[in-house]
Scaffold this active site. Structure first.
Site, PDB file in Angstrom:
ATOM      1  N   TYR A  35      -2.725  -0.880  10.423  1.00  0.00           N
ATOM      2  CA  TYR A  35      -2.627  -1.095   8.972  1.00  0.00           C
ATOM      3  C   TYR A  35      -1.265  -0.623   8.448  1.00  0.00           C
ATOM      4  O   TYR A  35      -0.594  -1.351   7.705  1.00  0.00           O
ATOM      5  CB  TYR A  35      -3.771  -0.366   8.261  1.00  0.00           C
ATOM      6  CG  TYR A  35      -3.858  -0.682   6.789  1.00  0.00           C
ATOM      7  CD1 TYR A  35      -4.184  -1.964   6.345  1.00  0.00           C
ATOM      8  CD2 TYR A  35      -3.612   0.295   5.823  1.00  0.00           C
ATOM      9  CE1 TYR A  35      -4.258  -2.262   4.986  1.00  0.00           C
ATOM     10  CE2 TYR A  35      -3.682   0.014   4.467  1.00  0.00           C
ATOM     11  CZ  TYR A  35      -4.012  -1.275   4.054  1.00  0.00           C
ATOM     12  OH  TYR A  35      -4.074  -1.571   2.707  1.00  0.00           O
TER      13      TYR A  35
ATOM     14  N   SER B 293       0.863  -1.186   0.000  1.00  0.00           N
ATOM     15  CA  SER B 293       0.000   0.000   0.000  1.00  0.00           C
ATOM     16  C   SER B 293       0.893   1.227   0.000  1.00  0.00           C
ATOM     17  O   SER B 293       2.046   1.152   0.460  1.00  0.00           O
ATOM     18  CB  SER B 293      -0.876   0.015   1.260  1.00  0.00           C
ATOM     19  OG  SER B 293      -1.496   1.277   1.411  1.00  0.00           O
TER      20      SER B 293
HETATM   21  N1  LIG Z   1      -8.625  -0.861  -1.699  1.00  0.00           N
HETATM   22  C1  LIG Z   1      -7.647  -0.012  -1.413  1.00  0.00           C
HETATM   23  O1  LIG Z   1      -7.834   1.223  -1.341  1.00  0.00           O
HETATM   24  C2  LIG Z   1      -6.251  -0.556  -1.220  1.00  0.00           C
HETATM   25  C3  LIG Z   1      -5.175   0.357  -1.280  1.00  0.00           C
HETATM   26  C4  LIG Z   1      -3.881  -0.108  -1.099  1.00  0.00           C
HETATM   27  C5  LIG Z   1      -3.666  -1.455  -0.867  1.00  0.00           C
HETATM   28  N2  LIG Z   1      -4.709  -2.332  -0.800  1.00  0.00           N
HETATM   29  C6  LIG Z   1      -4.420  -3.735  -0.542  1.00  0.00           C
HETATM   30  O2  LIG Z   1      -4.939  -4.531  -1.578  1.00  0.00           O
HETATM   31  C7  LIG Z   1      -5.134  -5.861  -1.110  1.00  0.00           C
HETATM   32  C8  LIG Z   1      -6.490  -6.368  -1.591  1.00  0.00           C
HETATM   33  O3  LIG Z   1      -7.514  -5.609  -0.971  1.00  0.00           O
HETATM   34  P1  LIG Z   1      -8.839  -5.143  -1.730  1.00  0.00           P
HETATM   35  O4  LIG Z   1      -8.790  -3.681  -1.782  1.00  0.00           O
HETATM   36  O5  LIG Z   1      -9.043  -5.931  -2.975  1.00  0.00           O
HETATM   37  O6  LIG Z   1      -9.925  -5.536  -0.612  1.00  0.00           O
HETATM   38  P2  LIG Z   1     -11.155  -6.562  -0.633  1.00  0.00           P
HETATM   39  O7  LIG Z   1     -12.035  -6.283  -1.796  1.00  0.00           O
HETATM   40  O8  LIG Z   1     -11.734  -6.506   0.740  1.00  0.00           O
HETATM   41  O9  LIG Z   1     -10.462  -7.988  -0.860  1.00  0.00           O
HETATM   42  C9  LIG Z   1      -9.670  -8.569   0.153  1.00  0.00           C
HETATM   43  C10 LIG Z   1      -9.350  -9.999  -0.227  1.00  0.00           C
HETATM   44  O10 LIG Z   1      -8.538 -10.576   0.819  1.00  0.00           O
HETATM   45  C11 LIG Z   1      -9.120 -11.819   1.213  1.00  0.00           C
HETATM   46  N3  LIG Z   1      -8.823 -12.087   2.615  1.00  0.00           N
HETATM   47  C12 LIG Z   1      -9.025 -11.285   3.689  1.00  0.00           C
HETATM   48  N4  LIG Z   1      -8.645 -11.893   4.822  1.00  0.00           N
HETATM   49  C13 LIG Z   1      -8.170 -13.119   4.465  1.00  0.00           C
HETATM   50  C14 LIG Z   1      -7.639 -14.213   5.173  1.00  0.00           C
HETATM   51  N5  LIG Z   1      -7.510 -14.188   6.505  1.00  0.00           N
HETATM   52  N6  LIG Z   1      -7.250 -15.318   4.486  1.00  0.00           N
HETATM   53  C15 LIG Z   1      -7.399 -15.365   3.140  1.00  0.00           C
HETATM   54  N7  LIG Z   1      -7.894 -14.357   2.401  1.00  0.00           N
HETATM   55  C16 LIG Z   1      -8.287 -13.254   3.064  1.00  0.00           C
HETATM   56  C17 LIG Z   1     -10.607 -11.650   0.945  1.00  0.00           C
HETATM   57  O11 LIG Z   1     -11.216 -12.898   0.708  1.00  0.00           O
HETATM   58  P3  LIG Z   1     -12.125 -13.733   1.768  1.00  0.00           P
HETATM   59  O12 LIG Z   1     -12.923 -12.744   2.559  1.00  0.00           O
HETATM   60  O13 LIG Z   1     -12.932 -14.608   0.866  1.00  0.00           O
HETATM   61  O14 LIG Z   1     -11.140 -14.509   2.588  1.00  0.00           O
HETATM   62  C18 LIG Z   1     -10.573 -10.859  -0.360  1.00  0.00           C
HETATM   63  O15 LIG Z   1     -10.401 -11.739  -1.462  1.00  0.00           O
HETATM   64  C19 LIG Z   1      -4.969  -5.810   0.413  1.00  0.00           C
HETATM   65  O16 LIG Z   1      -3.703  -6.314   0.770  1.00  0.00           O
HETATM   66  C20 LIG Z   1      -5.047  -4.317   0.712  1.00  0.00           C
HETATM   67  O17 LIG Z   1      -4.334  -3.980   1.885  1.00  0.00           O
HETATM   68  C21 LIG Z   1      -5.998  -1.906  -0.979  1.00  0.00           C
END
Ligand SMILES: NC(=O)c1ccc[n+]([C@@H]2O[C@H](COP(=O)([O-])OP(=O)(O)OC[C@H]3O[C@@H](n4cnc5c(N)ncnc54)[C@H](OP(=O)(O)O)[C@@H]3O)[C@@H](O)[C@H]2O)c1
Length: 237
Positions: free
Chosen positions: A153, A140
């Site tokens: 975070y 991130s």
């Molecule tokens: N969205 C943003 O603004 C943003 C910005 C910078 C970085 N990121 C990073 O991008 C990555 C993906 O996030 P996203 O934005 O796509 O969020 P999201 O839509 O909430 O997706 C999160 C994913 O992680 C999985 N997950 C969560 N806890 C887990 C666990 N304990 N074991 C296995 N899988 C797990 C969830 O699947 P299940 O619930 O099915 O397990 C889901 O597939 C994260 O690392 C986040 O920190 C996001």
């Protein structure tokens, strides 16, 4: 792509992970999909197969070493090797430091930092043995800067940056690449939000992050991309 044929992707059930799964499949890779929600994974597997590639659904929690080891063994048994590992699963938690419960703190560190550690630990020996492979961490932009209400975070993503950089130094000479993608605000289901909410219309899309992942994986054999940071034009940082 670069002779890479297979990928294992965590957090593959929605959001950025879903976009990365489809992008990798369209680039010609078979994709093993790891997350907890099996029905969401089945839907994403359908999209990978529609792109003409093999998909493997691996239900598990990144914090449970037995789930991680079983998933890696299953993917290796099916395809012989995991060429690309994308550590994408992650959760957000945003509240003043003193209001964070100790269990919430531990969970964020466990999912966002220990999870990627466990997957690297399970996958890297095979990559070293083959003398090739690419690891992509979805970090991130707050893995490099801090924000109020982001103690757990930010700590998890700063930690992930450290893991990324240490591992890169350990495996570079063995032919394995390690890079991080550092997105800003991205429209997904992150931290309990809803993907497609009109209030996030100007944010990065999951596909934007997926394109960055593909760019990293596509670097020619003699080059590695250490990190890619990307932001929506509207974000101040
Ligand atoms: N969205 C943003 O603004 C943003 C910005 C910078 C970085 N990121 C990073 O991008 C990555 C993906 O996030 P996203 O934005 O796509 O969020 P999201 O839509 O909430 O997706 C999160 C994913 O992680 C999985 N997950 C969560 N806890 C887990 C666990 N304990 N074991 C296995 N899988 C797990 C969830 O699947 P299940 O619930 O099915 O397990 C889901 O597939 C994260 O690392 C986040 O920190 C996001």
């Amino acid at each position: 792509m670069n002779g890479y044929r297979t990928a294992l992707l965590t957090g593959a059930s929605r959001g950025i992970g879903e976009a990365v799964a489809v992008a990798l499949a369209e680039a010609g890779l078979d994709v093993a999909l790891f997350a907890r929600n099996e029905s969401d994974l089945a839907r994403v597997a359908g999209r990978v197969r529609a792109a003409g590639r093999d998909a493997l659904v691996l239900a598990g929690d990144v914090t449970r070493e037995e789930d991680v080891v079983r998933a890696v063994r299953e993917a290796e048994a099916r395809w012989g090797a995991i060429d690309v590992l994308v550590n994408n699963a992650g959760i957000g938690l945003f509240k003043p430091t003193w209001e964070v419960a100790a269990d919430e703190w531990r969970r964020v560190l466990d999912v966002n930092l220990t999870g990627p550690f466990l997957f690297c630990k399970a996958v890297v020996p095979g990559m070293i043995a083959r003398g090739r492979g690419q690891i992509v961490m979805i970090s991130s932009d707050v893995g490099r800067r801090t924000i109020p209400d982001g103690a757990a975070y930010c700590a998890s993503k700063f930690g992930l940056q450290a893991l990324t950089e240490v591992l890169r130094k350990e495996v570079r000479a063995k032919g394995v690449k390690v890079g991080a993608i550092l997105p800003g605000m991205t429209d997904t289901y992150f931290a309990g939000s809803v993907q497609g909410d009109p209030r996030k219309a100007d944010w990065l899309k999951a596909d934007d992050v997926a394109r960055a992942v593909l760019a990293m994986v596509a670097a020619p054999p003699h080059a590695q991309i250490d990190e890619i940071m990307l932001h929506p034009m509207i974000q101040e940082y």
